[in-house]
Scaffold this motif. Sequence first.
Motif, PDB file in Angstrom:
ATOM      1  N   ARG A   1      -2.837   9.030   8.620  1.00 44.18           N
ATOM      2  CA  ARG A   1      -3.517   7.842   8.106  1.00 44.18           C
ATOM      3  C   ARG A   1      -4.658   7.427   9.024  1.00 44.18           C
ATOM      4  NH1 ARG A   1       1.963   4.886   6.327  1.00 44.18           N
ATOM      5  NH2 ARG A   1       2.184   5.911   4.323  1.00 44.18           N
TER       6      ARG A   1
ATOM      7  N   SER B   1       0.270   3.566  -3.244  1.00 43.28           N
ATOM      8  CA  SER B   1      -0.687   4.611  -2.901  1.00 43.28           C
ATOM      9  C   SER B   1      -0.239   5.930  -3.535  1.00 43.28           C
ATOM     10  CB  SER B   1      -0.793   4.756  -1.384  1.00 43.28           C
ATOM     11  OG  SER B   1       0.412   5.251  -0.862  1.00 43.28           O
TER      12      SER B   1
ATOM     13  N   PHE C   1       0.816  -1.211   0.000  1.00 46.21           N
ATOM     14  CA  PHE C   1       0.000   0.000   0.000  1.00 46.21           C
ATOM     15  C   PHE C   1       0.851   1.262   0.000  1.00 46.21           C
ATOM     16  CE2 PHE C   1      -3.462  -2.792   1.465  1.00 46.21           C
ATOM     17  CZ  PHE C   1      -4.399  -2.434   0.513  1.00 46.21           C
ATOM     18  N   GLU C   2       1.986   1.243   0.661  1.00 46.41           N
ATOM     19  CA  GLU C   2       2.846   2.421   0.655  1.00 46.41           C
ATOM     20  C   GLU C   2       3.472   2.642  -0.713  1.00 46.41           C
ATOM     21  OE1 GLU C   2       5.617   1.919   3.796  1.00 46.41           O
ATOM     22  OE2 GLU C   2       4.138   2.400   5.344  1.00 46.41           O
TER      23      GLU C   2
END
Length: 73
Positions: free
Chosen positions: A32, A13, A9-10
């Motif tokens: 977040r 994203s 996800f990092e």
Amino acid sequence: MIQRILTFFERYSFGVCTYLGERFNISIAKIRLFFIYTSFLSVGFPLIFYFFAGIVLDFRNYIKRLRSRVTDL
């Protein structure tokens, strides 16, 4: 397993939380969590903001890359 999910996800994203954290000098984890909690409370409105901000940031990065190519000539 959890670390693989977090890195996925990092990596893929938009980088909105990172940009906001660096810009306002706030922890990225707190931003977040803010997006997650407000998404539950307001039925997804922050997600719309997140995607819109992601598109704007990608567009800004695209413009910067074009400018650097022009100046390299």
